[in-house]
Design a protein around this motif. Structure first.
Motif, mmCIF file in Angstrom:
data_model
loop_
_atom_site.group_PDB
_atom_site.id
_atom_site.type_symbol
_atom_site.label_atom_id
_atom_site.label_comp_id
_atom_site.label_asym_id
_atom_site.label_seq_id
_atom_site.Cartn_x
_atom_site.Cartn_y
_atom_site.Cartn_z
ATOM 1 N N GLY A 200 -69.552 30.912 -34.606
ATOM 2 C CA GLY A 200 -69.880 29.674 -35.306
ATOM 3 C C GLY A 200 -71.378 29.458 -35.395
ATOM 4 O O GLY A 200 -72.180 30.363 -35.158
ATOM 5 N N GLU A 201 -71.757 28.218 -35.695
ATOM 6 C CA GLU A 201 -73.176 27.916 -35.901
ATOM 7 C C GLU A 201 -73.753 26.927 -34.903
ATOM 8 O O GLU A 201 -74.954 26.948 -34.646
ATOM 9 N N ASP A 202 -72.935 26.056 -34.335
ATOM 10 C CA ASP A 202 -73.484 24.988 -33.509
ATOM 11 C C ASP A 202 -72.867 24.899 -32.117
ATOM 12 O O ASP A 202 -73.571 24.713 -31.124
ATOM 13 N N SER A 203 -71.574 25.003 -32.016
ATOM 14 C CA SER A 203 -70.867 24.681 -30.777
ATOM 15 C C SER A 203 -71.090 25.714 -29.674
ATOM 16 O O SER A 203 -70.874 26.920 -29.871
ATOM 17 N N VAL A 204 -71.509 25.229 -28.490
ATOM 18 C CA VAL A 204 -71.618 26.122 -27.330
ATOM 19 C C VAL A 204 -70.228 26.494 -26.824
ATOM 20 O O VAL A 204 -70.040 27.560 -26.219
ATOM 21 N N TRP A 205 -69.249 25.627 -27.059
ATOM 22 C CA TRP A 205 -67.879 25.917 -26.634
ATOM 23 C C TRP A 205 -67.327 27.118 -27.385
ATOM 24 O O TRP A 205 -66.666 27.986 -26.792
ATOM 25 N N GLN A 206 -67.601 27.182 -28.684
ATOM 26 C CA GLN A 206 -67.094 28.299 -29.471
ATOM 27 C C GLN A 206 -67.763 29.614 -29.050
ATOM 28 O O GLN A 206 -67.109 30.652 -28.988
ATOM 29 N N GLU B 33 -79.347 27.226 -25.503
ATOM 30 C CA GLU B 33 -78.064 26.897 -24.884
ATOM 31 C C GLU B 33 -76.928 27.781 -25.393
ATOM 32 O O GLU B 33 -75.995 28.075 -24.657
ATOM 33 N N ARG B 34 -76.994 28.213 -26.647
ATOM 34 C CA ARG B 34 -75.924 29.054 -27.182
ATOM 35 C C ARG B 34 -75.923 30.440 -26.538
ATOM 36 O O ARG B 34 -74.867 30.989 -26.235
ATOM 37 N N ALA C 17 -74.498 29.907 -23.170
ATOM 38 C CA ALA C 17 -73.044 29.751 -23.231
ATOM 39 C C ALA C 17 -72.351 31.098 -23.385
ATOM 40 O O ALA C 17 -71.279 31.331 -22.817
ATOM 41 N N ALA D 141 -73.339 21.850 -22.915
ATOM 42 C CA ALA D 141 -72.855 20.973 -23.996
ATOM 43 C C ALA D 141 -73.508 19.607 -23.941
ATOM 44 O O ALA D 141 -73.739 18.968 -24.985
#
Length: 404
Positions: free
Chosen positions: A306-312, A341-342, A345, A403
């Motif tokens: 993805g582009e934004d989510s650290v969870w993904q 952060e990414r 993650a 997050a």
């Protein structure tokens, strides 16, 4: 001064039995590495991977691989000197027959060993030490064995030197400063350690007796080598966190400790101390992934993370690591993850998450080989069942600081 031609530590039954497992695992890893090198060579010859890109890859990874070689030599020679055995014996003595205290001290030992000497050291060298210690104290060795494999993965988020993936991430971010690494991943590392340690304690400690028997201390055949190994490791550990490129103090430590063995026990110094199979595997993997990126891998990985989510990003890391292995998973996803952060993650996913399949982490495969050589039966179904509890909870909790 007489020279000692054998191992520095005697009376340790697991050393000969684990040699066969080490050789078998090295052969399999070497074959896989050889296949990767062939594929990478074909990609270079076919023009898929330009020579300039190959040079860029080599420039990036040589300090990482040199550190891996140096710290492996230091850990192996320290183990032969009996350093890990002595530390385990001191911990057992400090526990004074209280199994709960011994359990806590083994957790701490696994965390420190992983943080400073890498997860492979914990899996390869600490596992047989704690298994032997448990047997000597008439305790079930399997819970202690699971401590080493779980914390080898979850505690490998602490420092750049804790995991090969961390070193690669630090190189990508153009910073080998462990303090900046800690500032970014420190809270996640602490949470991953606490959560996984608590889960291990809840699952296994109630199955152990509250008290255990005392055991005889390990026999040390060469106290001089033991003292040298202790001093070298004691000096090395703080140097790994002062901002020097890790390969420099690790290489110096390997030279000093190697020289001591040349003096006292020259037969221990042999080419097998160098992890050739791991170098072949890692080198081939870097080339193959580089070729795949040139061939359009980035479009696929961008969709996954993805582009934004650290969870993904973390979830993609967990899935990819358990599908193939955490090292190729990181190499394939790092460009798409980006930085900050990414990227952190992604490290949480590929470091703390590979507990669902046996092949997800090289450390897990090495750990299983050690246990097999020692006659400790581990059913993969039990490993996976534990991983289904530990991995999702640990990764989810460890991503929270990123997050937020």
């Amino acid at each position: 001064m007489p020279r000692h031609e054998g191992c520095a530590a005697s009376g340790v039954p697991w050393r000969e039995s684990t040699a066969a497992a080490r050789n078998d695992g090295a052969v399999k890893l070497g074959l896989a590495g050889g296949a990767l090198c062939v594929i990478g060579g074909i990609a270079v010859l076919a023009g898929v991977l330009p020579p300039s890109e190959l040079a860029t890859i080599a420039e990036r990874v040589w300090p990482v691989l040199l550190f891996v070689v140096a710290v492996t030599i230091v850990a192996e020679l320290a183990a032969v000197a009996g350093l890990f055995d002595l530390v385990a014996e001191k911990l057992a003595r400090a526990a004074r027959g209280r199994t709960g205290m011994l359990w806590l001290l083994v957790l701490v030992l696994a965390i420190v060993t992983t943080a400073f000497l890498s997860l492979d050291t914990t899996a390869v060298l600490l596992t047989p030490v704690v298994v032997t210690m448990a047997r000597q104290h008439r305790l079930d060795p399997l819970p202690f064995a699971f401590v080493t494999v779980v914390l080898a993965n979850t505690a490998s988020l602490v420092l750049p030197v804790s995991n090969l993936t961390n070193l690669l991430a630090a190189e990508r971010a153009d910073s080998m400063d462990p303090w900046r690494f800690l500032a970014l991943l420190g809270p996640s590392a602490a949470i991953a350690i606490v959560v996984s340690a608590l889960l291990l304690t809840v699952v296994f400690l109630p199955r152990l007796p509250r008290r255990h028997e005392a055991a005889a201390p390990p026999e040390i055949s060469d106290p001089v080598l033991l003292r040298v190994a202790g001093v070298v490791v004691a000096v090395l550990l703080p140097l790994l966190v002062v901002g020097i490129a890790p390969w420099i103090p690790a290489s110096a430590a390997a030279v000093v400790l190697g020289a001591a063995y040349v003096w006292r026990a020259p037969r221990v110094i042999r080419p097998a101390l160098i992890p050739w199979s791991l170098l072949l595997f890692a080198g081939g993997l870097f080339v193959v992934v580089g070729a795949a990126e040139q061939g359009g891998l980035g479009a696929i990985t961008s969709t996954l993370v993805g582009e934004d989510s650290v969870w993904q990003v973390a979830g993609a890391g967990v899935l990819a690591a358990n599908a193939v292995n955490n090292l190729p998973a990181f190499l394939a996803l790092e460009s798409a993850a980006g930085g900050g952060e990414r990227l952190a993650a992604l490290l949480v996913g590929v470091n703390a998450g590979p507990l669902l399949t046996p092949w997800a982490s090289l450390a897990t495969l090495l750990w299983f080989g050690r246990l097999t050589a020692m006659g400790v039966e581990v059913r993969w179904s039990r490993f996976v069942a534990l991983g289904l509890i530990v991995a999702p909870l640990t990764v989810a909790a460890a991503v929270l600081p990123l997050a937020l």
